[in-house]
Each structure stands twice: as C-alpha cells, then as structure tokens.
Design a protein around this motif. Sequence first.
Motif, short mmCIF file in Angstrom:
data_model
loop_
_atom_site.label_atom_id
_atom_site.label_comp_id
_atom_site.label_asym_id
_atom_site.label_seq_id
_atom_site.Cartn_x
_atom_site.Cartn_y
_atom_site.Cartn_z
N TYR A 1 0.78 -1.57 -0.04
CA TYR A 1 0.26 0.18 -0.06
C TYR A 1 0.83 1.03 0.07
CZ TYR A 1 -3.50 -3.45 1.46
OH TYR A 1 -4.58 -4.21 1.03
N ARG B 1 -4.89 -2.38 -9.18
CA ARG B 1 -5.92 -2.34 -10.11
C ARG B 1 -6.66 -0.73 -10.40
NH1 ARG B 1 -6.69 -7.92 -9.40
NH2 ARG B 1 -8.56 -7.32 -8.96
N PHE B 2 -7.88 -0.92 -8.76
CA PHE B 2 -8.41 -0.11 -8.39
C PHE B 2 -7.96 1.82 -8.95
CE2 PHE B 2 -10.26 3.72 -5.84
CZ PHE B 2 -11.36 3.37 -6.17
N ARG C 1 -6.54 -5.78 -5.71
CA ARG C 1 -7.51 -5.12 -6.79
C ARG C 1 -7.07 -4.10 -6.37
NH1 ARG C 1 -11.61 -6.97 -3.24
NH2 ARG C 1 -11.14 -5.78 -1.49
N SER C 2 -6.43 -3.62 -5.13
CA SER C 2 -6.12 -2.08 -4.97
C SER C 2 -5.58 -1.15 -6.10
CB SER C 2 -5.90 -1.87 -3.16
OG SER C 2 -6.84 -1.91 -2.53
N ASP D 1 -6.37 -8.41 -1.53
CA ASP D 1 -6.52 -6.60 -2.23
C ASP D 1 -5.39 -6.04 -2.49
OD1 ASP D 1 -8.60 -4.67 -0.86
OD2 ASP D 1 -6.96 -4.14 0.23
#
Lengths: 200, 200
Positions: A15, A72-73, A69-70, A66
Amino acid sequence: MATPIDFYFDFSSPYGYIAAEKIDALAARHGREVRWHPFLLGIAHKVTGGHAPIGVALKDQYYKNDFKRSARFHGVKFRLPSKFPIASVAPSRAFYWLDAKDPARAKELALALYRAFYVDDVDISDPEKVIGVCAKLGLNAEEVRASINNPAIKELFKTEVDRVIARGAFGSPYFIVDDEHFWGVDRLDQIERWLAKGGF
Amino acid sequence: MATPIDFYFDFSSPYGYIAAEKIDALAARHGREVRWHPFLLGIAHKVTGGHAPIGVALKDQYYKNDFKRSARFHGVKFRLPSKFPIASVAPSRAFYWLDAKDPARAKELALALYRAFYVDDVDISDPEKVIGVCAKLGLNAEEVRASINNPAIKELFKTEVDRVIARGAFGSPYFIVDDEHFWGVDRLDQIERWLAKGGF
C-alpha cells in the motif's frame, strides 16, 4: 507556499508503493509539495503491538487479493514478489544517502526501488540489488555500496525512524497534512478532500 | 436479479455503522439487494489474533479522530459514545429475532440501534435500551425482552456467527459481492466500481 505533506512508508509495504505512485500528483493538484520518509514498520509495530497483515491464515488470502485489487483500482502495476515481506534497511539507507544531497532524485530512486520490487520481482532487501537499481539511475555503484555500510548513514536512518515514530506514524503509508494524520492508501480520497476544502 | 451482497458488521463498530448508512443505496444503484448479518468481532478476533483498534496508545488517538472524520467524509452523523466499545450480543439477538420474521424491518431496527448508539449515546449493550429502541419502532417490548432471552434465538445467533466466520469475515464492515471479499468502509469505492463494471 503551504506546508509540505509528510509521507511515511516502508519499502516492503504494497500500500506504501501504491501511495508512492499517487501522492505527489495529488498534492500538486492542490499546490502542495511532499516530503518522503521511508521507515521501518517493524520498529513501529514493536511500539504499537501491531504486525504485518501477512501470516494470519484467515487474513492472508484476503490481503493478497486486496493488494492486487487496490493496485488495479489506482491504476498501478503490481505483482506479489516471490519473497514477501522483506527487510527494508538497504533501500532505506540508499534513499537517505541520496536524500541528503538531492531530495527530488531520492524520490525517483524510491519509485525505481518500489517498481523493481513490485513490478520486476527484484529482491530489494539485498544491498547488491539496491546498488543495481541505483546504477540504472546513473548513480555510482561504489558510492552507493559505501553509503549503505556508512556508519553515519546508518545513524541518520536510525534517527529518522525514531523521529517518524515520535510523530505518530504506525502504519504504511502514513501521511501528515498540516496537523492531520491519515493512515492508508485508502485515505487518499480523504486527503484530496482535505486539501481541496482546507479540512472538512 | 443478481445475487444479493452480504454485509457483515458488529453493532459496536463505528465503521460498520457508517457502512450500514450507505450500503443499501449503493447496492440499489446497481440493482442489487443486501443481506445484513450482525456478528461478534470478538469471536472472529479469537480466530485471527486480531483486536479492536482501541486500547493501544499510539493508535487510540488516531482512530478516535478517524471515526469522526470518516463519518463526516461519508455525510453520516457521529458522536463517540461515552461507553465504547461495547458487547453487542443484545442488539444482535433482537436483530435476528426480527430478521426471521421480516428482514426489511430488521434492517430498520439495525439502523435505529446504530443511530441510538452513535448519535444519541444510548448504551445498546443493555437489553433494556435495546427494548426501548424496539418500542419506538412499534415492536412489542415484552416480545423483544423474551426474544433476547430465548434459547432458540441465542442458538440461532451463535450459528450465524459461526457461519459468518466460516465465510471468512474477520472485520467490520465486511462485504462479499459474488465471491469477492471487501473489508472496511473504505472499500465502498471499490465495491461501487466492482458493481458498475462487473469486476475490475
């Protein structure tokens, strides 16, 4: 010019990587600069009793999905490295060595290190791999190697980690905007509104 | 009609409360229904080794501010209750008692309980306070009192908690959209994109 935003991250943190790809552009949209501060989440966790979100069966699978996915988001390339998580001392020391001379280039280096780790699966816990990334940016390999082992740089990094923890950062990414604290790449939306409205 | 979204939450969870105020409208924008499942985060934490984000000095102050800021961000009224966190057995049992008869009214009750706790500072860990909230919705006080102490409802709730944990929920709010898992009110933006695009 308004106060710079402080951005705290661990080179092992997915992150943190996503945030590193986004925070300067976000800040620039609101006329802000960003100061980057790599630190060691493991040291913060000793203070807070926290732990990396990996290794607990139920959560492991969630987080691995996650992370991807995050990424890609947020439109950021991401691949879970073969070795993960990693110790992030070597890339952090190289960062602070360069940061003392040229903060803008140190950010470039940080992004190059993050992309090496999270896109090209380079194990940046290995000082030689850090030196390789530095060399690609035109930095002198011998100088980087010496800096990673330089007692003054080691001490500088220790001091920085203590300072980060004293300011209250306990996760990665962590942001301080004026006196407001934000934890997580999922707070970028709140930071954006905070900057746009001068708080909310 | 597409599969309903499963929404898991603990009545003690501030982020669960914010999500409860938002999820049905979000789902409806994409033609989806939502099934609500209160559970006990404490039981999940025994499985995952997690803990409530309260009681650790460094994080305490951060979270208390983030609860309020996140509520403002989502346009939801919020006040940190005098007693927090609380045991959420009584409101959960009342929910499942009503849910067995009328799921739509059970959602109304859940929102009323959450608002009593997070807006009006009513301690909903107290069965008598839960009965008071139910009475305001026109439910029969004696019937609610009996249901909270009914062994069949206790057993139903236990079974529900086990089922929630078996599905993988380890935080509040937690959402399962088709087979995709999302944890946190800060994943509402990803859920919205997921529903709009059929995954991303």
